[in-house]
Design a protein around this motif. Structure first.
Motif, PDB file in Angstrom:
ATOM      1  N   THR A 103      -2.972   1.897  -5.008  1.00 28.04           N
ATOM      2  CA  THR A 103      -2.617   2.701  -6.184  1.00 28.04           C
ATOM      3  C   THR A 103      -2.539   1.813  -7.426  1.00 28.04           C
ATOM      4  OG1 THR A 103      -1.298   4.058  -4.681  1.00 28.04           O
ATOM      5  CG2 THR A 103      -1.001   4.453  -7.028  1.00 28.04           C
ATOM      6  N   LEU A 104      -2.035   0.613  -7.246  1.00 29.52           N
ATOM      7  CA  LEU A 104      -1.932  -0.319  -8.375  1.00 29.52           C
ATOM      8  C   LEU A 104      -3.319  -0.750  -8.859  1.00 29.52           C
ATOM      9  CD1 LEU A 104      -0.302  -2.104 -10.295  1.00 29.52           C
ATOM     10  CD2 LEU A 104      -0.195  -3.843  -8.502  1.00 29.52           C
ATOM     11  N   LEU A 105      -4.159  -1.145  -7.908  1.00 33.69           N
ATOM     12  CA  LEU A 105      -5.516  -1.561  -8.281  1.00 33.69           C
ATOM     13  C   LEU A 105      -6.265  -0.416  -8.947  1.00 33.69           C
ATOM     14  CD1 LEU A 105      -6.337  -3.712  -5.171  1.00 33.69           C
ATOM     15  CD2 LEU A 105      -6.576  -4.467  -7.532  1.00 33.69           C
ATOM     16  N   ASP A 106      -5.959   0.779  -8.449  1.00 30.68           N
ATOM     17  CA  ASP A 106      -6.536   1.989  -8.981  1.00 30.68           C
ATOM     18  C   ASP A 106      -6.080   2.223 -10.421  1.00 30.68           C
ATOM     19  OD1 ASP A 106      -8.087   4.102  -8.433  1.00 30.68           O
ATOM     20  OD2 ASP A 106      -6.449   5.366  -7.694  1.00 30.68           O
ATOM     21  N   ALA A 107      -4.790   2.038 -10.656  1.00 27.57           N
ATOM     22  CA  ALA A 107      -4.238   2.214 -11.995  1.00 27.57           C
ATOM     23  C   ALA A 107      -4.873   1.209 -12.951  1.00 27.57           C
ATOM     24  CB  ALA A 107      -2.726   2.037 -11.971  1.00 27.57           C
ATOM     25  N   ILE A 108      -5.108   0.009 -12.445  1.00 30.58           N
ATOM     26  CA  ILE A 108      -5.703  -1.034 -13.278  1.00 30.58           C
ATOM     27  C   ILE A 108      -7.173  -0.708 -13.543  1.00 30.58           C
ATOM     28  CG2 ILE A 108      -6.396  -3.459 -13.313  1.00 30.58           C
ATOM     29  CD1 ILE A 108      -3.758  -3.997 -11.684  1.00 30.58           C
ATOM     30  N   ARG A 109      -7.831  -0.258 -12.510  1.00 30.24           N
ATOM     31  CA  ARG A 109      -9.265   0.045 -12.610  1.00 30.24           C
ATOM     32  C   ARG A 109      -9.507   1.390 -13.264  1.00 30.24           C
ATOM     33  NH1 ARG A 109     -12.692  -0.932  -7.331  1.00 30.24           N
ATOM     34  NH2 ARG A 109     -10.594  -0.676  -6.524  1.00 30.24           N
ATOM     35  N   LYS A 110      -8.483   2.249 -13.202  1.00 34.82           N
ATOM     36  CA  LYS A 110      -8.526   3.605 -13.786  1.00 34.82           C
ATOM     37  C   LYS A 110      -9.614   4.480 -13.168  1.00 34.82           C
ATOM     38  CE  LYS A 110      -6.458   2.326 -18.198  1.00 34.82           C
ATOM     39  NZ  LYS A 110      -6.450   0.860 -18.157  1.00 34.82           N
ATOM     40  N   SER A 111     -10.036   4.121 -11.970  1.00 31.38           N
ATOM     41  CA  SER A 111     -10.933   5.027 -11.251  1.00 31.38           C
ATOM     42  C   SER A 111     -10.100   5.656 -10.140  1.00 31.38           C
ATOM     43  CB  SER A 111     -12.125   4.266 -10.669  1.00 31.38           C
ATOM     44  OG  SER A 111     -11.734   3.537  -9.532  1.00 31.38           O
ATOM     45  N   ASN A 112     -10.710   6.116  -9.111  1.00 30.54           N
ATOM     46  CA  ASN A 112      -9.901   6.783  -8.101  1.00 30.54           C
ATOM     47  C   ASN A 112     -10.271   6.377  -6.681  1.00 30.54           C
ATOM     48  OD1 ASN A 112      -7.789   8.289  -7.380  1.00 30.54           O
ATOM     49  ND2 ASN A 112      -8.761  10.274  -7.686  1.00 30.54           N
ATOM     50  N   VAL A 113     -10.191   5.110  -6.416  1.00 31.59           N
ATOM     51  CA  VAL A 113     -10.599   4.598  -5.118  1.00 31.59           C
ATOM     52  C   VAL A 113      -9.671   5.070  -3.999  1.00 31.59           C
ATOM     53  CG1 VAL A 113     -11.035   2.516  -3.777  1.00 31.59           C
ATOM     54  CG2 VAL A 113     -11.653   2.600  -6.183  1.00 31.59           C
ATOM     55  N   ALA A 114      -8.372   5.121  -4.271  1.00 34.43           N
ATOM     56  CA  ALA A 114      -7.399   5.500  -3.237  1.00 34.43           C
ATOM     57  C   ALA A 114      -7.738   6.863  -2.634  1.00 34.43           C
ATOM     58  CB  ALA A 114      -5.996   5.513  -3.805  1.00 34.43           C
ATOM     59  N   ALA A 115      -8.160   7.789  -3.465  1.00 31.89           N
ATOM     60  CA  ALA A 115      -8.467   9.130  -2.988  1.00 31.89           C
ATOM     61  C   ALA A 115      -9.710   9.144  -2.101  1.00 31.89           C
ATOM     62  CB  ALA A 115      -8.678  10.060  -4.174  1.00 31.89           C
ATOM     63  N   LYS A 116     -10.613   8.189  -2.328  1.00 29.83           N
ATOM     64  CA  LYS A 116     -11.872   8.149  -1.584  1.00 29.83           C
ATOM     65  C   LYS A 116     -11.730   7.488  -0.225  1.00 29.83           C
ATOM     66  CE  LYS A 116     -14.315   6.864  -5.386  1.00 29.83           C
ATOM     67  NZ  LYS A 116     -15.274   5.947  -5.956  1.00 29.83           N
ATOM     68  N   GLU A 117     -10.669   6.742  -0.041  1.00 25.89           N
ATOM     69  CA  GLU A 117     -10.502   6.010   1.207  1.00 25.89           C
ATOM     70  C   GLU A 117     -10.240   6.941   2.380  1.00 25.89           C
ATOM     71  OE1 GLU A 117      -7.443   3.227   0.700  1.00 25.89           O
ATOM     72  OE2 GLU A 117      -8.566   2.031  -0.736  1.00 25.89           O
ATOM     73  N   VAL A 118     -10.866   6.638   3.498  1.00 26.48           N
ATOM     74  CA  VAL A 118     -10.655   7.443   4.694  1.00 26.48           C
ATOM     75  C   VAL A 118      -9.259   7.136   5.248  1.00 26.48           C
ATOM     76  CG1 VAL A 118     -11.530   7.977   6.997  1.00 26.48           C
ATOM     77  CG2 VAL A 118     -13.115   7.276   5.203  1.00 26.48           C
ATOM     78  N   GLY A 119      -8.451   8.178   5.327  1.00 25.74           N
ATOM     79  CA  GLY A 119      -7.106   8.005   5.887  1.00 25.74           C
ATOM     80  C   GLY A 119      -6.228   7.068   5.079  1.00 25.74           C
ATOM     81  N   GLY A 120      -6.614   6.830   3.844  1.00 20.80           N
ATOM     82  CA  GLY A 120      -5.778   6.010   2.969  1.00 20.80           C
ATOM     83  C   GLY A 120      -5.807   4.528   3.290  1.00 20.80           C
ATOM     84  N   ILE A 121      -6.723   4.124   4.175  1.00 23.12           N
ATOM     85  CA  ILE A 121      -6.801   2.697   4.513  1.00 23.12           C
ATOM     86  C   ILE A 121      -7.967   2.071   3.756  1.00 23.12           C
ATOM     87  CG2 ILE A 121      -7.228   1.030   6.367  1.00 23.12           C
ATOM     88  CD1 ILE A 121      -5.953   3.266   8.233  1.00 23.12           C
ATOM     89  N   THR A 122      -7.696   0.960   3.125  1.00 18.40           N
ATOM     90  CA  THR A 122      -8.732   0.289   2.358  1.00 18.40           C
ATOM     91  C   THR A 122      -9.860  -0.136   3.298  1.00 18.40           C
ATOM     92  OG1 THR A 122      -6.979  -0.511   0.942  1.00 18.40           O
ATOM     93  CG2 THR A 122      -9.121  -1.497   0.635  1.00 18.40           C
ATOM     94  N   GLN A 123     -11.080   0.216   2.931  1.00 15.31           N
ATOM     95  CA  GLN A 123     -12.226   0.025   3.811  1.00 15.31           C
ATOM     96  C   GLN A 123     -12.843  -1.359   3.746  1.00 15.31           C
ATOM     97  OE1 GLN A 123     -14.003   2.819   5.789  1.00 15.31           O
ATOM     98  NE2 GLN A 123     -11.800   3.047   5.796  1.00 15.31           N
ATOM     99  N   HIS A 124     -12.768  -1.995   2.610  1.00 14.00           N
ATOM    100  CA  HIS A 124     -13.491  -3.252   2.469  1.00 14.00           C
ATOM    101  C   HIS A 124     -12.853  -4.059   1.357  1.00 14.00           C
ATOM    102  CE1 HIS A 124     -15.121  -0.458  -0.491  1.00 14.00           C
ATOM    103  NE2 HIS A 124     -15.223  -1.519  -1.244  1.00 14.00           N
ATOM    104  N   ILE A 125     -13.271  -5.319   1.250  1.00 15.24           N
ATOM    105  CA  ILE A 125     -12.853  -6.113   0.109  1.00 15.24           C
ATOM    106  C   ILE A 125     -13.718  -5.682  -1.053  1.00 15.24           C
ATOM    107  CG2 ILE A 125     -12.711  -8.418  -0.895  1.00 15.24           C
ATOM    108  CD1 ILE A 125     -12.626  -9.572   1.851  1.00 15.24           C
ATOM    109  N   GLY A 126     -13.096  -5.222  -2.088  1.00 14.87           N
ATOM    110  CA  GLY A 126     -13.854  -4.972  -3.299  1.00 14.87           C
ATOM    111  C   GLY A 126     -13.514  -6.086  -4.267  1.00 14.87           C
ATOM    112  N   ALA A 127     -14.282  -6.230  -5.276  1.00 12.65           N
ATOM    113  CA  ALA A 127     -13.950  -7.188  -6.315  1.00 12.65           C
ATOM    114  C   ALA A 127     -14.462  -6.628  -7.625  1.00 12.65           C
ATOM    115  CB  ALA A 127     -14.615  -8.523  -6.029  1.00 12.65           C
ATOM    116  N   TYR A 128     -13.659  -6.689  -8.632  1.00  7.03           N
ATOM    117  CA  TYR A 128     -14.121  -6.204  -9.924  1.00  7.03           C
ATOM    118  C   TYR A 128     -13.423  -6.954 -11.043  1.00  7.03           C
ATOM    119  CZ  TYR A 128      -9.808  -3.484  -9.772  1.00  7.03           C
ATOM    120  OH  TYR A 128      -8.505  -3.110  -9.671  1.00  7.03           O
ATOM    121  N   THR A 129     -14.096  -7.004 -12.168  1.00  9.41           N
ATOM    122  CA  THR A 129     -13.580  -7.711 -13.332  1.00  9.41           C
ATOM    123  C   THR A 129     -13.255  -6.693 -14.410  1.00  9.41           C
ATOM    124  OG1 THR A 129     -14.978  -9.594 -12.772  1.00  9.41           O
ATOM    125  CG2 THR A 129     -14.120  -9.516 -15.017  1.00  9.41           C
ATOM    126  N   ILE A 130     -12.047  -6.739 -14.929  1.00  7.65           N
ATOM    127  CA  ILE A 130     -11.707  -5.851 -16.039  1.00  7.65           C
ATOM    128  C   ILE A 130     -11.683  -6.652 -17.335  1.00  7.65           C
ATOM    129  CG2 ILE A 130     -10.396  -4.193 -14.647  1.00  7.65           C
ATOM    130  CD1 ILE A 130      -7.835  -5.519 -15.967  1.00  7.65           C
TER     131      ILE A 130
END
Ligand code: GDP
Ligand code: MG
Length: 384
Positions: A103-130
């Motif tokens: 949720t925090l990374l999501d708030a920072i990224r302002k997209s909606n990754v948490a909602a896309k995750e299956v069962g709320g578990i992070t699927q992979h290492i993502g990396a992004y630059t803001i």
């Protein structure tokens, strides 16, 4: 003491250097005899031959672990000091499950990754630059790169591969739950990596929020809040309402300034693969540039794979011409899928990249054949 070279370790273990090179390859690290290795690699190899690898003595306390050293960025001896420029910090967010990392990374990224995750578990290492306007330096752009680890095991696995890419760990602790087993685990991982920790006390909007308890619990672990005279930054926030998230970003920039992170942007790029996979366009990797600048058209070498950079794509799906130090980008153009954590380098041209990649593939095949032969021999002995 300088880190150990392949040759020196081989001598100590009474093994041929090429065996150590092959062992490193199993760890996804490609080195020649004169190169040095990460302590985690050395440890793994020593264990294989029945030895224990020990670092030079560092101050260590029985119960309370030593506070993480605020080390200056490790500088590449081949880069001249005058060529170094400040680079953005690379941040890994860790913490107990459900304390709000995504949720925090999501708030920072302002997209909606948490909602896309299956069962709320992070699927992979993502990396992004803001990128955002620097809160203190008018007219300047601030950048921070975030690594989204699926678990602490992944953080360790990356380190074992010699990919100690994180500059700062943000330790998320839910204000209602307080310190939990995985909080301690994350803390230990961060300390083993010698990375400074910023504590994010999350869920401050929760009626049961008790930030004082979190401070006390972490103090018992040796993380003394700066407002209590210690040197660990604590930020209270809510990833849900986004209150305090800006403050966290500010504190990350502050901590980054203290670390004086620098790299030479004017050299062929070197970095690590954070994640890899196959997309309709072929192998796709998320690459984190450590130094130099990666450009479209560059000849890339990564483990036993090579290719020409066809496209660089950022988190928002935009195409970039180049990516400098500490920037994470999607890269298209490799001819295979390298292991996460493996190092990539830019070489003179595609022919050179191909030549080296093919040598490495050959070495891997030889290694696999050796392993098969050994197994067969062992089976034979069992029969006898
Ligand atoms: P992770 O396992 O650490 O990635 O945690 P998640 O980000 O998936 O969050 C776990 C749960 O806590 C979800 O139901 C979130 O909505 C909730 N949550 C996260 N941050 C906050 C917050 O700041 N306040 C409140 N009240 N709930 C939050
Ligand atoms: Mg998560």
């Amino acid at each position: 003491k300088p880190p150990i070279t392949v040759r020196a370790l081989a001598e100590k273990l009474n093994q041929k250097a090429f065996k150590i090179i092959a062992d490193l390859m199993d760890l996804g690290v490609f080195a020649n005899v004169n190169q040095t290795m990460d302590p985690d690699c050395a440890r793994a190899i020593c264990a294989k031959y029945g030895y224990r690898f020990e670092l030079e003595k560092r101050e260590r306390h029985a119960q309370v672990p030593a506070a993480p050293p605020r080390k200056k960025a490790e500088l590449d001896p081949t880069d001249r000091p005058e060529d170094l420029r400040p680079r953005p910090p690379v941040v890994t967010v860790m913490g107990h499950v459900d304390h709000g990392k995504t949720t925090l990374l999501d708030a920072i990224r302002k997209s909606n990754v948490a909602a896309k995750e299956v069962g709320g578990i992070t699927q992979h290492i993502g990396a992004y630059t803001i990128s955002f306007p620097h809160p203190e330096r008018k007219g300047e752009l601030a950048q921070i790169t975030f690594l989204d680890t699926p678990g602490h095991a992944a953080f360790s696995a990356m380190r074992a591969r010699g990919a100690n890419v994180t500059d700062i760990v943000v330790l998320v602790v839910a204000a209602d739950d307080g310190v939990m087993p995985q909080t301690i685990e994350a803390l230990n991982h961060a300390r083993a990596a010698g990375v400074p920790i910023i504590v994010a006390i999350n869920k401050m909007d929760h009626p049961a929020a008790n930030p004082l308890k979190v401070r006390q619990q972490l103090q018992e672990q040796g993380l003394i809040p700066d407002d209590w005279g210690g040197d660990t930054i604590f930020v209270e926030l809510s990833a849900l309402t986004k209150k305090g998230v800006d403050k966290l970003l500010e504190m990350i920039l502050l901590q980054a300034d203290l670390l004086e992170l620098k790299a030479n942007p004017n050299r062929p790029a070197v970095g690590n693969i954070i994640e890899s996979g196959i997309s309709p366009g072929g192998p796709t990797v998320t690459a984190l540039v450590r130094k130099g600048t990666l450009r479209v058209g560059d000849a890339l070498l990564c483990g036993p794979y090579y290719g020409k950079v066809r496209a660089l794509i950022n988190e928002d799906g935009e195409r970039l011409k180049e990516a400098g130090p500490s920037v994470a980008v999607k890269v298209l153009g490799l001819n295979g899928v390298p292991e996460p954590g493996s190092e990539f380098t830019v070489v003179e041209d595609e022919r050179k990249a191909r030549e080296i990649a093919e040598q490495r593939q050959e070495a891997l095949r030889t290694r696999a054949a050796e392993t098969r032969a050994k197994v067969t021999l062992e089976n034979l002995f069992q029969v006898l």
